[in-house]
Write an enzyme that holds these catalytic residues in place. Structure first.
Site, PDB file in Angstrom:
ATOM      1  N   ARG A  70       0.719  -1.009  -0.099  1.00 37.39           N
ATOM      2  CA  ARG A  70      -0.095  -0.046   0.028  1.00 37.39           C
ATOM      3  C   ARG A  70       0.890   1.355  -0.132  1.00 37.39           C
ATOM      4  O   ARG A  70       2.159   1.229   0.339  1.00 37.39           O
ATOM      5  CB  ARG A  70      -0.931   0.020   1.203  1.00 37.39           C
ATOM      6  CG  ARG A  70      -0.227   0.167   2.685  1.00 37.39           C
ATOM      7  CD  ARG A  70      -1.043   0.534   3.887  1.00 37.39           C
ATOM      8  NE  ARG A  70      -0.190   0.419   4.856  1.00 37.39           N
ATOM      9  CZ  ARG A  70       0.648   0.894   5.282  1.00 37.39           C
ATOM     10  NH1 ARG A  70       1.034   2.005   4.510  1.00 37.39           N
ATOM     11  NH2 ARG A  70       1.206   0.834   6.591  1.00 37.39           N
ATOM     12  N   GLN A 118       3.626   5.031   5.135  1.00 35.82           N
ATOM     13  CA  GLN A 118       4.686   4.504   5.700  1.00 35.82           C
ATOM     14  C   GLN A 118       4.233   3.304   6.787  1.00 35.82           C
ATOM     15  O   GLN A 118       2.997   2.824   6.553  1.00 35.82           O
ATOM     16  CB  GLN A 118       5.619   5.740   6.351  1.00 35.82           C
ATOM     17  CG  GLN A 118       6.172   6.647   5.133  1.00 35.82           C
ATOM     18  CD  GLN A 118       7.565   7.101   5.538  1.00 35.82           C
ATOM     19  OE1 GLN A 118       8.252   6.313   6.384  1.00 35.82           O
ATOM     20  NE2 GLN A 118       7.685   8.256   4.913  1.00 35.82           N
ATOM     21  N   VAL A 119       4.533   3.680   8.206  1.00 39.45           N
ATOM     22  CA  VAL A 119       4.712   2.492   9.165  1.00 39.45           C
ATOM     23  C   VAL A 119       3.096   3.176   9.943  1.00 39.45           C
ATOM     24  O   VAL A 119       2.868   4.084  10.246  1.00 39.45           O
ATOM     25  CB  VAL A 119       5.566   2.222   9.668  1.00 39.45           C
ATOM     26  CG1 VAL A 119       5.870   3.423  10.754  1.00 39.45           C
ATOM     27  CG2 VAL A 119       5.332   1.146  10.883  1.00 39.45           C
ATOM     28  N   SER A 165      -6.081   6.247  10.054  1.00 41.63           N
ATOM     29  CA  SER A 165      -5.106   6.155   8.993  1.00 41.63           C
ATOM     30  C   SER A 165      -5.640   5.572   7.659  1.00 41.63           C
ATOM     31  O   SER A 165      -6.630   5.023   7.722  1.00 41.63           O
ATOM     32  CB  SER A 165      -3.821   5.584   9.545  1.00 41.63           C
ATOM     33  OG  SER A 165      -3.534   5.973  10.702  1.00 41.63           O
ATOM     34  N   CYS A 218       3.078   6.900  10.457  1.00 48.64           N
ATOM     35  CA  CYS A 218       2.963   7.466   9.186  1.00 48.64           C
ATOM     36  C   CYS A 218       4.167   8.046   8.838  1.00 48.64           C
ATOM     37  O   CYS A 218       4.085   9.239   8.088  1.00 48.64           O
ATOM     38  CB  CYS A 218       1.729   8.357   8.952  1.00 48.64           C
ATOM     39  SG  CYS A 218       0.116   7.155   9.221  1.00 48.64           S
TER      40      CYS A 218
END
Length: 229
Positions: free
Chosen positions: A69, A72-73, A136, A167
């Protein structure tokens, strides 16, 4: 009449669910109904395509999964409402930006019904309450069809967020609905959010609610083959 299928799937392992999303997207054709999958995951960090390892500070025993996707994390865990959106964007007349807008506005409207004032940010996808991130977003589009989706913090252990830069933002404050509306159920939030998502994405379509996934063929990696966690 067009159909949209909404599946309530309980608690499901992340990696197998991700595999099922990819398989569903690869196998669908122009006649395949769009689907929303509503579920929770056991504790897991997912690192998007733009993810940088320095944003994972101290994962400890929580697994880190590299995924396809955007973004980020982030962290997924029990008490978080996850909705994956398998939408044929061309058929729906949507671009990626308009799909993201629909997701964010559906979350904002759901929170407004709980008397929580929330808004998206133009510089960082997601939904925020007084500067703290409550939801998120992350998507992938393949062959004109979306998968992955959104995660809304309802009533969960928030400590794992402190082990990452959510993120990709160091010190990003995170929040959840239960901090603002103590007596809230994940089921109530899911009902309202799915109502707004389907109203936005499936106007004029028949919405079918299911708890199984009969599209999966025997021996496939579909959700009907997954153990519940």
């Amino acid at each position: 009449m067009a159909e949209m299928i909404v599946r309530s799937l309980g608690v499901r392992p992340y990696t197998e669910t991700w595999a099922a999303m990819k398989e569903f997207t690869a196998a669908r054709d122009e006649a395949t109904p769009d689907e929303l999958w509503c579920l929770e995951h056991p504790p897991v960090y997912t690192q998007g395509q733009a993810g940088r390892p320095e944003h994972i500070l101290a994962p400890g025993s929580i697994p880190v999964v590299q995924v396809d996707r955007g973004g980020q994390v982030t962290y997924h865990g029990p008490g978080q409402l996850v909705v994956y959106l398998m939408v044929d964007l061309k058929r729906a007349g949507l671009g990626v930006r308009s799909l993201v807008d629909a997701m964010e506005q559906s979350i904002v409207t759901t929170l407004a019904e709980l008397e929580i004032e929330a808004a998206p940010r133009p510089d960082a996808p997601g939904v925020y309450v007084a500067g703290a991130k409550i939801a998120s977003l992350g998507l992938r589009v393949r062959r004109g069809c979306s998968f992955h989706g959104l995660a809304l913090n309802v009533a969960m252990d928030m400590e794992p967020f402190s082990r990452i830069n959510p993120c990709g933002y160091a010190g990003m404050p995170m929040c959840q609905i239960s901090e603002l509306v103590p007596e809230i159920s994940r089921e109530r939030v899911a009902e309202r959010l799915l109502h707004h998502l389907t109203a936005s994405l499936a106007a004029g379509s028949s919405v079918i609610h299911r708890t199984s996934d009969p599209w999966a063929s025997p021996g496939s990696t579909g959700l009907s083959d997954l153990p519940t966690a």
